[in-house]
Design a protein around this motif. Structure first.
Motif, PDB file in Angstrom:
ATOM      1  N   VAL B 418       0.896  -1.096  -0.010  1.00 53.30           N
ATOM      2  CA  VAL B 418       0.198  -0.059  -0.047  1.00 53.30           C
ATOM      3  C   VAL B 418       1.059   1.331   0.140  1.00 53.30           C
ATOM      4  CG1 VAL B 418      -2.054   1.089   0.799  1.00 53.30           C
ATOM      5  CG2 VAL B 418      -1.623  -1.340   1.405  1.00 53.30           C
ATOM      6  N   THR B 429      -5.071   9.707   0.266  1.00 53.35           N
ATOM      7  CA  THR B 429      -5.227   8.662  -0.707  1.00 53.35           C
ATOM      8  C   THR B 429      -4.142   7.649  -0.747  1.00 53.35           C
ATOM      9  OG1 THR B 429      -4.450   9.862  -2.445  1.00 53.35           O
ATOM     10  CG2 THR B 429      -6.654   9.590  -2.566  1.00 53.35           C
ATOM     11  N   ALA B 432      -3.297   1.060  -3.222  1.00 54.50           N
ATOM     12  CA  ALA B 432      -3.549  -0.418  -2.511  1.00 54.50           C
ATOM     13  C   ALA B 432      -3.025  -1.549  -3.928  1.00 54.50           C
ATOM     14  CB  ALA B 432      -4.632  -0.681  -2.176  1.00 54.50           C
ATOM     15  N   MET B 433      -2.104  -2.281  -3.714  1.00 53.93           N
ATOM     16  CA  MET B 433      -1.760  -3.069  -4.845  1.00 53.93           C
ATOM     17  C   MET B 433      -1.551  -4.602  -4.305  1.00 53.93           C
ATOM     18  SD  MET B 433       0.964  -1.018  -6.853  1.00 53.93           S
ATOM     19  CE  MET B 433       1.481  -0.032  -5.666  1.00 53.93           C
ATOM     20  N   GLU B 458      -5.507  -0.235  -6.849  1.00 51.32           N
ATOM     21  CA  GLU B 458      -6.347   0.985  -7.072  1.00 51.32           C
ATOM     22  C   GLU B 458      -6.188   2.158  -6.251  1.00 51.32           C
ATOM     23  OE1 GLU B 458      -9.921  -0.976  -6.160  1.00 51.32           O
ATOM     24  OE2 GLU B 458     -10.762   0.708  -5.122  1.00 51.32           O
ATOM     25  N   ILE B 459      -6.491   3.401  -6.422  1.00 53.76           N
ATOM     26  CA  ILE B 459      -5.955   4.466  -5.611  1.00 53.76           C
ATOM     27  C   ILE B 459      -7.327   5.044  -5.066  1.00 53.76           C
ATOM     28  CG2 ILE B 459      -5.756   5.883  -7.545  1.00 53.76           C
ATOM     29  CD1 ILE B 459      -3.554   7.327  -6.074  1.00 53.76           C
ATOM     30  N   GLY B 460      -7.017   5.304  -3.865  1.00 53.49           N
ATOM     31  CA  GLY B 460      -8.266   6.010  -3.096  1.00 53.49           C
ATOM     32  C   GLY B 460      -8.105   6.015  -1.576  1.00 53.49           C
ATOM     33  N   LEU B 461      -8.975   6.418  -1.066  1.00 59.60           N
ATOM     34  CA  LEU B 461      -9.201   6.529   0.492  1.00 59.60           C
ATOM     35  C   LEU B 461      -9.049   5.382   1.343  1.00 59.60           C
ATOM     36  CD1 LEU B 461      -9.517   8.728   2.818  1.00 59.60           C
ATOM     37  CD2 LEU B 461     -12.120   8.726   2.412  1.00 59.60           C
ATOM     38  N   ALA B 462      -9.780   4.385   0.511  1.00 58.27           N
ATOM     39  CA  ALA B 462      -9.810   2.960   1.044  1.00 58.27           C
ATOM     40  C   ALA B 462      -8.425   2.464   1.296  1.00 58.27           C
ATOM     41  CB  ALA B 462     -10.748   2.249   0.306  1.00 58.27           C
ATOM     42  N   GLY B 463      -7.551   2.660   0.435  1.00 52.82           N
ATOM     43  CA  GLY B 463      -6.227   2.334   0.505  1.00 52.82           C
ATOM     44  C   GLY B 463      -5.491   3.085   1.599  1.00 52.82           C
TER      45      GLY B 463
END
Ligand SMILES: Cc1cc2nc3c(=O)[nH]c(=O)nc-3n(C[C@H](O)[C@H](O)[C@H](O)COP(=O)(O)OP(=O)(O)OC[C@H]3O[C@@H](n4cnc5c(N)ncnc54)[C@H](O)[C@@H]3O)c2cc1C
Lengths: 54, 489
Positions: B418, B429, B432-433, B458-463
């Motif tokens: 991450v 952000t 996460a990979m 994917e990239i985002g706040l969850a990551g």
């Protein structure tokens, strides 16, 4: 917002051939409800890979 | 009673030592030799480097943890290995030098039955003139490789923010400081965390931010890039990386070997052979890694360092070091048991083992300068390998010398990674990979070398949330708190 990202592209520069996110794609990245769903999905995917690796 | 000595109490060594202590109980001894009094969750140094965490948030004292685990702890650095003992005894031992304040320089010999080398990397700042002094706190550039470096990096960053607030434009240059660097991921995280912080400080429009690295394409990350399933396509990490750089208005120079750093300027050579210069006001360049420089001495006193260690200072293990050209590389070149081929009671784990060759395709400029990332050994593989090696040794101690060894090849193992792109509970952000396997296997997965069902990003706040939770989870695990064994490496 999409215009703002597109304006970062330099014609025939390094980044002329890449894809750029539009306003929806950018907004979804920090949209809390959508990201909660992604949080669950990413965790499941990661746990699968972690389990495959041990 | 058998004694296992672990050199290095970082991600890999700490994992190996704590599991070995748990599995062996008090019937055998586990000894850790490591120079720092504190354990550091290195991935969060990025956030220390932008003032979002303190040094205390990312470190804790090792002594109480080792006392709880029944591990004998020497705050010292290993200098040499005597795998055959010496003229008076056949018992193998390591020579260590104390790093405790007031005891500096005190030398001691520690005998072992089994030895794990988990000494991680030497941050080889000296490879590039001007990149940094012996402590990495260079005059011209900063580093985030240790918690102290990151504290210093943040102090320098704050100075630039003040300057920008006073109307002075600043140029940021982040990336790798040599043609043979690894750890591009850390530089990637740092550049986007800086960009995020400058936005928050309201000075983004006063900053020019540029990436410089030895990757032949953006998104190589030392693993030859990866293909991720997205919108029904298998998409190269190059596309994702270029997209993010463009979105955040970060320019890039790739295929670059930084060969000299001066005040406010780096000199570099490109894969094309072209020479260039780039100016900066603030620069963080990752140094190349080497082995920490342990010596090996035979019974009769002769230097056998070259027998145990590869020329880059990493310990030789069960890898195929004779694979030759890229075209001949196979997934099976990668080590499985991490046992030294000459001395069966010596193992290596984490960054300390000598990889057979890079993962990215080797390249050089027309002038013959090699410019390609060296293989990363990130946290998850380092932890898994540490645990597998500890398992093998524990089996040999408890079940007998011929107990089969456990395997953990990076060509059979995935990694979850991450990469933070900015910290914030609701505006942060991270990318996460997952990648499976870490080392591509083109025979098993023709074309991309990886299983695209298990390689995604994917990239985002969850990551970001995941990255933040992992910070607390791994520190919890490293402190051996309740349920620590249930948290995977
Ligand atoms: C800034 C940064 C960010 C990173 N972010 C991530 C991330 O987000 N995700 C990820 O998976 N990986 C990340 N990594 C990589 C990760 O930190 C490494 O993969 C991991 O630390 C390797 O573990 P190790 O045990 O081999 O080495 P280390 O963790 O470096 O441990 C080596 C230990 O050996 C000790 N030592 C050194 N010399 C001697 C000696 N002579 N004798 C005894 N002991 C010695 C050191 O003091 C240290 O404690 C990052 C790395 C950096 C630098």
């Amino acid at each position: 917002m999409s215009k703002k990202v597109e304006s970062n592209i330099k014609a025939y520069g390094n980044n002329f051939t890449t894809m750029t996110p539009g306003p929806l794609a950018i907004a979804m990245r920090t949209c809390k409800i959508w990201q909660l769903i992604r949080f669950v999905v990413i965790n499941i995917k990661m746990i699968i890979v972690v389990n495959k690796s041990h | 009673m058998a004694r296992l000595v672990v050199l290095g109490g970082g991600v890999s060594g700490h994992t190996a030592a704590t599991f070995a202590a748990k599995w062996l109980g008090s019937a055998h001894e586990v000894v850790v030799v490591t120079p720092n009094s504190k354990w550091n969750w290195i991935p969060s140094n990025i956030w220390v480097g932008v003032g979002q965490m303190s040094k205390e948030d990312v470190t804790f004292d090792l002594a109480p943890v080792y006392a709880k685990a029944g591990i004998i702890y020497h705050q010292a650095k290993a200098l040499g290995i005597h795998p055959e003992g010496n003229e008076t005894s056949d018992k193998p031992y390591v020579v260590v030098e104390s790093t405790i304040d007031g005891e500096d320089g005190k030398i001691e010999n520690i005998e072992y039955d089994y030895l794990i080398n988990a000494t991680g990397p030497k941050l080889n700042f000296a490879a590039t003139p001007g990149l940094g002094d012996a402590n990495g706190l260079g005059e011209f550039t900063v580093s985030v490789c240790t918690a102290d470096h990151a504290v210093h990096a943040n102090e320098e960053l704050e100075k630039t923010i003040v300057k920008m607030k006073n109307g002075e434009r600043q140029k940021f240059l982040i990336g790798t400081g040599h043609g043979l660097c690894t750890c591009q991921g850390a530089a990637f995280e740092y550049i986007f965390n800086i960009e995020h912080e400058l936005n928050k400080a309201g000075v983004r429009d006063m900053a020019d931010i540029k990436w410089i690295s030895n990757e032949s394409f953006l998104g190589d990350f030392g693993v030859g890039g990866l293909h991720m399933k997205s919108m029904g396509f298998a998409v190269s990490s190059k596309i994702f990386a270029e997209s993010l750089f463009t979105e955040r208005n970060v320019d890039w120079i790739i295929g670059a070997h930084v060969n000299k750093v001066e005040k406010g300027k780096v000199h570099y050579e490109l894969l094309s052979g072209e020479m260039g210069e780039e100016e900066f006001d603030f620069s963080m360049l990752i140094p190349p890694f080497a082995g920490v420089g342990l010596k090996a001495i035979a019974k009769d006193g002769t230097d056998i360092t070259a027998t145990l260690f590869a020329p880059n200072g990493f310990l030789k293990v069960d890898a195929n070091y004779a694979a030759g050209a890229y075209e001949n590389w196979k997934a099976s070149d990668w080590p499985k048991t991490y046992q030294n081929p000459t001395y069966g009671n010596i193992f290596a784990c984490g960054i300390a083992f000598a990889p057979p060759h890079p993962i990215s395709k080797p390249m050089s400029s027309p002038n013959g300068t090699p410019i390609n990332p060296t293989p990363p050994r990130t946290g998850m593989p380092s932890g898994i390998i540490g645990k597998a090696v500890a398992h093998s040794i524990c089996d040999r101690i408890t079940k007998g010398e011929n107990a089969p060894l456990h395997e953990a090849s990076m060509a059979d193992m995935g990694a979850a990674c991450v990469a933070s792109a900015g910290k914030g509970l609701f505006d942060g952000t991270a990318a996460a990979m997952t990648i499976y396997p870490v080392v591509p296997d083109f025979d098993k997965y023709p074309g991309t070398g990886r299983d695209t069902d298990y390689t995604f990003g994917e990239i985002g706040l969850a990551g970001h949330w995941i990255k933040h939770i992992l910070h607390h989870l791994f520190i919890w695990k490293a402190k051996l708190k309740f349920g620590w064994t249930l948290i995977p490496e």
